[in-house]
Design an enzyme around this catalytic site. Structure first.
Site, PDB file in Angstrom:
ATOM      1  N   LYS A  43      21.352  35.684  56.309  1.00 25.27           N
ATOM      2  CA  LYS A  43      20.774  34.344  56.237  1.00 25.27           C
ATOM      3  C   LYS A  43      21.243  33.455  57.394  1.00 25.27           C
ATOM      4  CE  LYS A  43      19.620  34.298  51.370  1.00 25.27           C
ATOM      5  NZ  LYS A  43      19.742  33.656  50.051  1.00 25.27           N
ATOM      6  N   GLU A 209      53.476  33.385  33.621  1.00 29.61           N
ATOM      7  CA  GLU A 209      53.083  34.056  32.391  1.00 29.61           C
ATOM      8  C   GLU A 209      53.704  35.443  32.348  1.00 29.61           C
ATOM      9  OE1 GLU A 209      48.851  33.759  32.892  1.00 29.61           O
ATOM     10  OE2 GLU A 209      48.698  35.670  33.940  1.00 29.61           O
ATOM     11  N   HIS A 247      44.180  37.720  31.396  1.00 30.00           N
ATOM     12  CA  HIS A 247      44.372  38.014  32.819  1.00 30.00           C
ATOM     13  C   HIS A 247      44.740  39.485  33.007  1.00 30.00           C
ATOM     14  CE1 HIS A 247      45.469  33.542  33.692  1.00 30.00           C
ATOM     15  NE2 HIS A 247      44.170  33.752  33.781  1.00 30.00           N
TER      16      HIS A 247
END
Lengths: 289, 391
Positions: A43, A209, A247
């Site tokens: 493009k 975490e 996750h």
């Protein structure tokens, strides 16, 4: 001041004309980010959102002088896009894409490091310097300018933490969502010294975490190098072993990578560790007073 | 995604990684046929479930006659096998793998896994075959040899030397055999986008050959799109039906054993919500990440999945609205409560963009069991109180 990005940062978007790329590029521009163009192979020569589209990153960099790329390329092609950016001279690639194969990211990150390009993510909300530059998908209005630096593996916890900090009458310098995949770009250890060196940042919030040992490495680093107060929260204290919690990287393998182990290490490094994310704002206020 | 031992061994065979000959069987008759086809006078009957510790749980037995093969297969097929990895409820055995006996001289452990700190695959080996590697790592870490392999250069000679000398293997033929084995196994790991390969035990036979007596393989879910041959090996009966249903709707769900259902956007906040509930004296019933959009449909599906668990006494919907505004999410939640009959109290905390409008919408809707909360702490407190019948 801030870290990594500010109002003068020139940004291109890889995957510019796709639906995600378009929507978020528009949001970033509305926030004030200087998006100078984008890349969508095939493009090149067109215009999108009033900015030029290029076939390759190399062309985009040459024409615009962009130093940062925001990557929205689909997971199967993301490694290719990141490696292209690295060779084109981009200094920082912010990879938003979720679901990239681990093997691909391993290769892409190694190539980025070899070419001196920093990466953030993948599978992350991106990076924002409050009221200056947003490169990612976070809701910009939550991040008011202030003196707290933020590093987080989780998107919504980043918003939660920033919201609490703002409610305490404070604000954010820069917030970095580093992502929760097994292999990620910039992590606590690289970002902490940047915040330490930033004169405007007076306190640092780190949100981690379960899974992996980046938080443990961070604890060691903080103990030896960081003078500014640090507040930490580690998500997943109640997560069962061996189960992946959303996750890709959030999994306790055997007895390694537990929340407790990370919280203990951070506490021993002098970090103020909160048990619930609801207490992040208060804790920041406390360490700053 | 994980696969069965017999499937992992099929993949090994394609790469020339030595395994004992074996045939999978769904019935005792098939087991007998398999044993006859394999021949010999000793067979191993092995339960095929996706969990380790099968031997200790009684799922791996040795047969010395064809009659014994039939007897053991009848016992094992249909049994509920409980191991340290299945949880107390155990797993139903539907298949057995019939394998030829192997002349075992020595047992090792060999695995390939991602070393997240080094950001490359690492080959892990130990002379303590048969023992859980985590236990070895804890008690005698010096007995584990770790060789990280940079995929950019692949498995080189020095990797092999580090491995065999690290394990104290001195015989030249044995060294060559093991290096060859490890090199092929590393190719399997890379080619198939594996997340984990574990061979425990890897056995050394009387003539110095190395054979994968057991095999465990897990794959990177994000790479399955380019491995239809692995996707074909998926055994749905091994997956949690609720987790599977949730994933079909783009939700990420993990069942826990508490009383408070959680519905949250984002994995980190979802874990943080569970942690906060725990901190406030309650117990989370699940992890549930509804993702970025949190529409009426996804929330309704979330309610449905959460309410399948009879232990749930209250539900805490904790959404931080960013790009998707809270007022829209509030309307979605109200719609969802019409789609699903929710009898337990639902505490709703919406924060972020347009939070005030959202609170107004919830208040005006005036649904008896929908209780608004002002922030994360307030919501968790109310959810804990509601579960105890104190709200």
């Amino acid at each position: 001041m801030s870290i990594l990005v500010n109002k003068d940062t020139k940004v291109i978007v890889q995957g510019f004309t796709g639906s995600e790329g378009t929507f978020h590029a528009e949001q970033c521009m509305a926030y004030g980010t200087d998006i100078v163009g984008g890349v969508t192979p095939g493009k090149g020569g067109q215009e999108h959102l009033g900015k030029p589209v290029f076939n390759t990153v190399k062309e985009a960099v040459e024409a615009t002088g962009a130093t940062v790329s925001m990557v929205f390329v689909p997971p199967a092609f993301v490694a290719d896009a990141v490696m292209e950016a690295a060779e084109a001279g981009i200094e920082l690639a912010v990879i938003i894409t979720e679901g990239a194969p681990v093997k691909d990211m391993q290769m892409a990150k190694a190539h980025a490091v070899k070419n001196g390009m920093m990466t953030i993510g993948p599978n992350c909300p991106g990076i924002i310097t409050a009221e200056e530059c947003k490169i990612g998908i976070m809701p910009g209005n939550i991040f008011k300018k202030g003196n707290v630096g933020l590093i987080s593996k989780s998107g919504t916890l980043t918003y939660e933490a920033s919201n609490q900090v703002v409610k305490e009458g404070l604000g954010i310098t820069t917030a970095v969502g580093i992502g929760g995949d097994p292999i990620i770009g910039l992590s606590y250890k690289q970002l902490l010294p940047m915040f330490e060196a930033d004169p405007e940042t007076e306190a640092i919030v780190m949100i981690g975490e379960i899974g992996g040992d980046l938080e443990i490495q961070a604890a060691k680093f903080i103990k030896e190098n960081i003078k500014k107060p640090v507040v930490a929260f580690i998500a997943g204290q109640t997560a069962p072993k061996g189960k992946r919690m959303g996750h890709a990287g959030a999994i306790v393998s055997g007895s390694a990578g537990t929340a407790k182990e990370k919280m203990d290490a951070l506490e021993a490094a002098g970090v103020k560790v909160v048990v619930s994310p609801a207490d992040i704002g208060k804790a920041v206020k406390e360490v700053l007073s | 995604m994980n696969i069965h031992e017999y499937q992992a061994k099929q993949i090994f065979a394609e790469y020339g990684v030595p395994t004992p000959r074996g045939i999978v069987a769904n019935t005792p008759d098939e087991a007998v046929k398999a044993a006859e086809e394999l021949g010999g006078n000793l067979w191993v009957v092995k339960a095929q479930i996706h969990a380790g510790g099968r031997g200790l749980g009684g799922g791996v037995k040795i047969a010395k006659s064809i009659d014994e093969v039939r007897e053991l297969a009848s016992q094992i097929i249909g049994m509920t096998l409980v191991t340290h990895q299945t949880g107390p409820e155990g797993k139903l055995v539907q298949k057995v793998y019939i394998e030829e006996g192997v002349d075992i001289k020595d047992e090792f452990y060999l695995g390939v896994v991602l070393d997240r700190a080094k950001e490359m695959p690492v080959i892990m080996a130990s002379t303590e075959g048969g023992m859980e590697i985590e236990k070895v790592a804890e008690e005698t870490p010096e007995k584990i040899v770790k060789v990280a392999v940079d995929p950019a250069i692949g498995f080189q000679g020095f990797h092999g030397r580090e491995l065999v000398f690290g394990l104290g293997i001195e015989d030249k033929t044995e060294q060559k055999n093991l290096i060859d084995f490890a090199k092929k196994l590393f190719s399997v790991y890379m080619d198939k986008d594996a997340e984990l390969i574990e061979i425990n035990p890897l056995v050394k036979t009387g003539n110095g050959e190395f054979i994968a007596l057991d095999a465990k393989m897990g794959f990177d879910d994000s790479a399955l799109y380019r491995h239809p041959e692995i996707e074909q090996m998926r055994d749905i009966s091994e997956e949690d039906p609720d987790e599977r249903e949730a994933s079909q709707y783009g939700l990420s769900y993990v069942a826990l054993d508490g009383e408070i259902g959680c519905m949250v956007n984002g994995a980190g906040l979802a874990m943080g919500t569970m942690d906060t509930i725990n901190y406030m004296g309650g117990t989370p019933a699940n992890f549930l990440d509804v993702g970025g959009k949190a529409t009426a449909e996804t929330v309704a599906k979330g309610f449905e999945i959460i309410l399948k668990n009879p232990n749930v006494k209250s539900i805490f919907v904790n959404i931080f609205g960013g790009i998707v505004r809270c007022d829209r999410i509030a309307n979605g939640i109200l719609e969802a409560t019409k789609m699903v009959d929710v009898k337990v109290p639902v505490i709703v905390r919406l924060d972020g963009t347009n939070a005030e409008e959202a609170a107004e919408i919830l208040k005006n809707a005036n649904i008896e069991n929908v209780i608004p909360a002002s922030d994360l702490a307030d919501g968790a407190r109310k959810a804990v109180a509601a579960a105890k019948g104190e709200l």
